[in-house]
Scaffold this active site. Structure first.
Site, short mmCIF file in Angstrom:
data_model
loop_
_atom_site.label_atom_id
_atom_site.label_comp_id
_atom_site.label_asym_id
_atom_site.label_seq_id
_atom_site.Cartn_x
_atom_site.Cartn_y
_atom_site.Cartn_z
N SER A 141 0.86 -1.18 0.00
CA SER A 141 0.00 0.00 0.00
C SER A 141 0.89 1.22 0.00
O SER A 141 2.05 1.16 0.43
CB SER A 141 -0.88 0.00 1.25
OG SER A 141 -1.53 1.25 1.43
N TYR A 154 -2.96 0.11 10.34
CA TYR A 154 -2.87 -0.40 8.97
C TYR A 154 -1.54 0.02 8.36
O TYR A 154 -0.83 -0.81 7.75
CB TYR A 154 -4.03 0.16 8.15
CG TYR A 154 -4.02 -0.27 6.70
CD1 TYR A 154 -4.38 -1.56 6.33
CD2 TYR A 154 -3.65 0.63 5.70
CE1 TYR A 154 -4.38 -1.95 5.00
CE2 TYR A 154 -3.63 0.25 4.37
CZ TYR A 154 -4.01 -1.04 4.03
OH TYR A 154 -3.99 -1.41 2.70
#
Length: 274
Positions: A141, A154
């Site tokens: 990501s 996250y």
């Protein structure tokens, strides 16, 4: 470097019953790969595989469970042959203030996003090394490089993944096994529902799938989507902290504010048990 042909290769894609994984599986199948979809939703994996070409198959896979993963590998190898490419796609995300995050959500993100990647590579890469060829692609990501407010855990999980891949890549150097990290911004999926894209555009799952295909054809270690995110983050990192803060606060979305009125309960209860 000559383009590599994915045709006929056995490719495993985790978490591919829907979303980004499903798009990746479809794109690789269209390119001639023999795709094995692994997903906690075994029925969804089977349905997704039935829509693909070249004998694709879908199987039950819980990336957080050692026995589930070893059984999955054994079955894929028996049905389709040795695994040539592993695409670590399975991932989960909780969004909100750090002090409101349920412990179950924290545990799930670490177990799936970090533990699942480590487990897959540890179980699959040695056979690739023995054969002298293979490719490990991990959908990380942009949060591997940045840390949006509201996605602290996250981002921590994705930073951990990039660190792990960096070390493993060096261990596999010269063995014929490539390691790649693909780092997209916000993608239009259930995982990102209710979040903001910041200075970047909203991506489609196909944008990530196309990037995977390009990286398999011409391997590289780090690829951000859109590409300018990587250089922009690197340049920001060279600035004094006060200027860096100003730049990043303009680039990186505040997901606490963005998700304040969003209803993510359906996704989070299913994916995170929170």
């Amino acid at each position: 470097m000559a383009r590599r042909d994915i045709s006929g290769q056995v490719v495993v894609v985790t978490g591919a019953a829907t979303g980004i994984g499903r798009a990746i599986a479809g794109r690789l199948s269209d390119a001639g790969a023999i795709v094995a979809i692994g997903d906690r939703d075994a029925d969804g994996a089977a349905v997704a595989a039935s829509e693909l070409r070249h004998g694709a198959r879908g199987y039950a896979l819980d990336v957080t469970d050692e026995r589930s993963y070893t059984d999955f590998i054994a079955t894929v190898t028996e049905h389709l042959g040795p695994i040539d490419v592993l695409v670590n796609n399975a991932g989960v995300m909780w969004v909100g203030p750090f002090d409101a995050e349920p412990p179950t959500a924290t545990d799930a993100m670490l177990a799936v996003n970090v533990g699942g990647v480590i487990r897959g590579i540890r179980l699959i890469a040695p056979a690739m090394r023995e054969r002298g060829r293979g490719h490990i692609v991990t959908i990380a990501s942009a949060a591997s490089k940045l840390a949006p407010p509201g996605e602290s855990s996250y981002a921590a999980s994705k930073h951990a993944v990039l660190g792990y891949l960096t070390g493993v890549r060096e261990e596999l150097h010269g063995t014929g096994v490539d390691v790649s990290a693909i780092m997209p911004g916000v993608v239009d999926t259930a995982l990102a529902a209710g979040t903001d894209t910041g200075a970047a555009r909203l991506l489609r799952p196909d944008d990530v799938a196309d990037t995977v295909l390009r990286v398999l054809a011409r391997p590289r270690f780090q690829t951000t989507v859109p590409r300018y995110v990587g250089p922009a983050a690197a340049l920001a990192g060279l600035l004094p902290q006060r200027l860096r803060d100003v730049v990043l606060r303009r680039m990186v979305p505040d997901q606490v504010a963005a998700s304040k009125d969003a209803d993510r309960s359906s996704y989070e209860s299913g994916a995170l048990g929170s």
